[in-house]
Design a protein around this motif. Sequence first.
Motif, PDB file in Angstrom:
ATOM      1  N   GLY A  45       5.160   5.970  -0.186  1.00  0.00           N
ATOM      2  CA  GLY A  45       5.083   5.890   1.271  1.00  0.00           C
ATOM      3  C   GLY A  45       3.817   6.442   1.877  1.00  0.00           C
ATOM      4  O   GLY A  45       3.683   6.492   3.096  1.00  0.00           O
ATOM      5  N   GLY A  46       2.881   6.880   1.062  1.00  0.00           N
ATOM      6  CA  GLY A  46       1.628   7.398   1.592  1.00  0.00           C
ATOM      7  C   GLY A  46       1.755   8.744   2.271  1.00  0.00           C
ATOM      8  O   GLY A  46       1.059   9.037   3.244  1.00  0.00           O
ATOM      9  N   ASP A  47       2.657   9.602   1.774  1.00  0.00           N
ATOM     10  CA  ASP A  47       2.856  10.924   2.356  1.00  0.00           C
ATOM     11  C   ASP A  47       1.985  11.937   1.618  1.00  0.00           C
ATOM     12  O   ASP A  47       2.437  12.654   0.726  1.00  0.00           O
ATOM     13  N   ALA A  48       0.733  11.987   2.002  1.00  0.00           N
ATOM     14  CA  ALA A  48      -0.232  12.819   1.279  1.00  0.00           C
ATOM     15  C   ALA A  48       0.110  14.300   1.349  1.00  0.00           C
ATOM     16  O   ALA A  48      -0.180  15.054   0.414  1.00  0.00           O
ATOM     17  N   TRP A  49       0.707  14.744   2.453  1.00  0.00           N
ATOM     18  CA  TRP A  49       0.975  16.166   2.615  1.00  0.00           C
ATOM     19  C   TRP A  49       1.981  16.672   1.583  1.00  0.00           C
ATOM     20  O   TRP A  49       1.862  17.790   1.095  1.00  0.00           O
ATOM     21  N   ASP A  50       2.992  15.866   1.298  1.00  0.00           N
ATOM     22  CA  ASP A  50       4.075  16.338   0.445  1.00  0.00           C
ATOM     23  C   ASP A  50       4.006  15.826  -0.984  1.00  0.00           C
ATOM     24  O   ASP A  50       4.728  16.310  -1.855  1.00  0.00           O
ATOM     25  N   TYR A  51       3.156  14.838  -1.246  1.00  0.00           N
ATOM     26  CA  TYR A  51       3.133  14.231  -2.573  1.00  0.00           C
ATOM     27  C   TYR A  51       2.672  15.214  -3.643  1.00  0.00           C
ATOM     28  O   TYR A  51       3.250  15.295  -4.724  1.00  0.00           O
ATOM     29  N   LEU A  52       1.612  15.972  -3.346  1.00  0.00           N
ATOM     30  CA  LEU A  52       1.062  16.904  -4.319  1.00  0.00           C
ATOM     31  C   LEU A  52       1.081  18.292  -3.695  1.00  0.00           C
ATOM     32  O   LEU A  52       0.155  18.705  -3.013  1.00  0.00           O
ATOM     33  N   SER A  53       2.180  19.001  -3.925  1.00  0.00           N
ATOM     34  CA  SER A  53       2.394  20.286  -3.277  1.00  0.00           C
ATOM     35  C   SER A  53       1.552  21.382  -3.937  1.00  0.00           C
ATOM     36  O   SER A  53       0.945  21.185  -4.989  1.00  0.00           O
ATOM     37  N   HIS A  54       1.589  22.560  -3.325  1.00  0.00           N
ATOM     38  CA  HIS A  54       0.883  23.713  -3.889  1.00  0.00           C
ATOM     39  C   HIS A  54       1.425  24.028  -5.280  1.00  0.00           C
ATOM     40  O   HIS A  54       0.650  24.325  -6.209  1.00  0.00           O
ATOM     41  N   ASP A  55       2.732  23.955  -5.462  1.00  0.00           N
ATOM     42  CA  ASP A  55       3.312  24.203  -6.781  1.00  0.00           C
ATOM     43  C   ASP A  55       2.901  23.128  -7.784  1.00  0.00           C
ATOM     44  O   ASP A  55       2.589  23.432  -8.951  1.00  0.00           O
TER      45      ASP A  55
END
Length: 890
Positions: A45-55
């Motif tokens: 869905g193109g959700d860049a903020w949540d796709y690759l989290s800090h963890d």
Amino acid sequence: MAINETGAEQRRLHDADTNAVPWRKWGPYLSERQWGTVREDYSPGGDAWDYLSHDDARSRAYRWGEDGIAGFCDEEQSLCLAVALWNGRDPILKERFFGLTNSEGNHGEDVKEYWFYVDATPTHSYQRMVYKYPQEPFPYEDLVVTNRHRGRHDLEYELLDTGIFAEDRYFDVVVEYAKDGPEDVLGRITVHNRGPEPAPLRLLPTLWFRNTWSWDRPEPKPVLRAVDGGVEAVHHKLGTRRFEVLGDHPLLFTENETTGTGRYGKDAFHRYVVDGDTGAVNPDGAGTKVAADVSAEVPAGGSVTVRFRLSDRPSASDATAFDELVDRRRAEADEFYDVLLDPRLGEDERQVARQALAGMLWSKQYFGYDVERWLAEHGRDPLDAKGTRNGDWFHMICHDVISMPDKWEYPWFAAWDLAFQSIALAVVDRSFAKGQLDLLLSRRYLHPNGQIPAYEWNFSDVNPPVHAWATYLVYELDKARNGRGDHDWLEAIFHKLARNFTWWVNQKDHDGNNVFQGGFLGLDNIGVFDRSAPLPTGGYLDQADGTAWMALYCQSMLSIALELSQRDPVYLEQAQQYFEHFAWIAVAVNREHGSAAMWDEEDGFFYDLLRLPDGGAQRLRVRSLVGLLPLAAATVYASSTTARYPQLIEGVQDFLDRHPSVTSVLSRGRMQGRHGEHLLALFDEQRLRRILTRLLDEDEFLSPYGIRSLSKHHAEHPFEFRVGDQTFGVSYQPAESDSGMFGGNSNWRGPIWVPANILMVRALMNLYVGYGDEFTVECPTGSGVKMTLFEVAREISGRLTRIFLPGPDGRRPCYGGQEVFTTEHWKTLITFAEYFHGDNGAGLGATHQTGWTGLVAVFPNVFAGLSGPDLLLEGMTGVLRRAQVEEEDR
């Protein structure tokens, strides 16, 4: 002010620019956050903020770039250095700075760490930064949960608010880099325990290769291996290098690959140090990622030092020789800035300017993004990818070191940010600044239709066209320093700018009447509507700011064409063309057709025009930067320049003779200065006075800390506009906007925004040359104090720099009353936020951003000693040496 070309850093710059010695090859080119970018987003869905989290970043290999704390790498980011830390109590190894994503923060994305760039040279021969690392467990969950329960009207919950720095229980981690040659990098980490008790620390200087071997079209896999107490790094492009950490410390090896794809994964050091998993690292002493595991007990009030070196030659040295080299480079940095910064500056002003410029230099990053490959990896046909993010930009292949707005929140370029940043960078490194302006106009970036890519989230969006203005200003700064301008560079960039100018004229003038729309243009949440989206009324907006930007574009292109005409008269035709285009814009702006005019005679201000589907029009009477920007389109042309080309004067006169209706309007903003200078502006003296009355009113735009982007008038008189059952409005908010129109921390251009202030100062200086000392205004409005426009410019500059300077109580307004910043070990450290509170000057938005706020380094130099514009302001107008002489004579 003459530059000492014999200084060590100046010699390195000369060798880099003239003799191709690669002094800039290695630098701080890692981001502090690679996650949360479009490049690393492979979600459906193109959700860049949540796709690759800090963890996730701890264990997943990046596709396009790398990040790290105090990172250093080569210009292609093939081999990277950074620092990892563990205080013995954190749940994770500290390898990158932590913050909230856009959806987690009550004001949007927000870093929750404290670090400061305190020194840097343009060749990166010396770099220094400070990171405040708590000794208590880092409160990851507390920061997320508490901010989640705070609303848009609540303050952000910051790391200081958690109490984790109580009793000074933290480490000051001072990271320094110094070069003993273009390919010989020394690192020194000094950890100070500011707390009352000894505290343990694991410190891991880390070296790794960017993963270029796990994707399509893989490159040969490099290798790191233990050799003779150090590490040998072998890469097919870089060749062989040696990495060593002074002292006897275990070396940990793993692979820079996503955990689970092989025996040893990216998170191995976390598992080894924090979890005690000794099987996580490779006992064979080989891999693509290595760290020295340094364990220390740091005494209360004491420090420990770790030294490491990455070199293309055998370079073993003892600690004494190592420290002598690092200290020598630091002294050379002092020498460089002693010459660069005006000697009339006070110590506090010099500190602000130096740290602002250090931040600019630290914020250079490698940007890798092959859009065609990225689209193919998303399963899209690059030649038929409309509807996909950046699908129209498949021609872009980026592999460059670029000045970024910020290393954590914005690890990607933005076109107008880069233009503003280039002006500040030109103070320290004119060659790099010129290259940055040229980059986005190169064939790898500029769209075939002439559009400049806006920013990674949407290259097709529209940033204000400031490239030509920045280009001419950087050219003038370069000429003022060197005694001659880089004519070849200016000529080459002029032709590329002409393509972009044509794109604007063809794409953003809806009716072909020389009034421009533009769309977004970066002025978020100080307008009634989202200007990137279809209007709820239908129709379109004639934008006062879009039209002013294009007027300034014309003036800048005219300035460049006149400069180029000194060597080739063929450019006089282009000069005539841009003059006539400005004339038509001036006519369009000054048409007087009741509500169909941008100028509001009752308010004495410019407004956007809402064009309705039925052919009607209505002014949107919001007093904001939108209506101030026509003031910025005021440019002076020296009498010597125009007198040199009588055919141009004849052409201009012929144009005016053929269009008498134009002459009557154009003459309002066209006048001749005291020494024959020619001023072009979009307003006459009467309208100028009315605009300045609002600009200099402390109940409107004039803050104690510079010019606000939105008038304080709207605190008591909010603007509202009804469309059916919906009400759209704008009210004065001194800090973050209360509107969710653009997501979090979305009052992005204000209230106090440094580039807007430099645009106003530049305009006032040009108007001063045009109108002279006889023209005075009240400043502030209603005070009874009369000032010339030069004095007004100086007043605004002084208010703006006050944001960063300690007051009588030792507080810097930029820190918004945080008591800790008045204490030892904090009080000399400055960050340069994205924008500032309109009433108290507190830093807001991306709080570590130096980007365009680094422009503040220009202001102290401009008005040093309060004697008049110096070398930098000569660049700001091209003719202001005379103003300096006259001011000093008085």
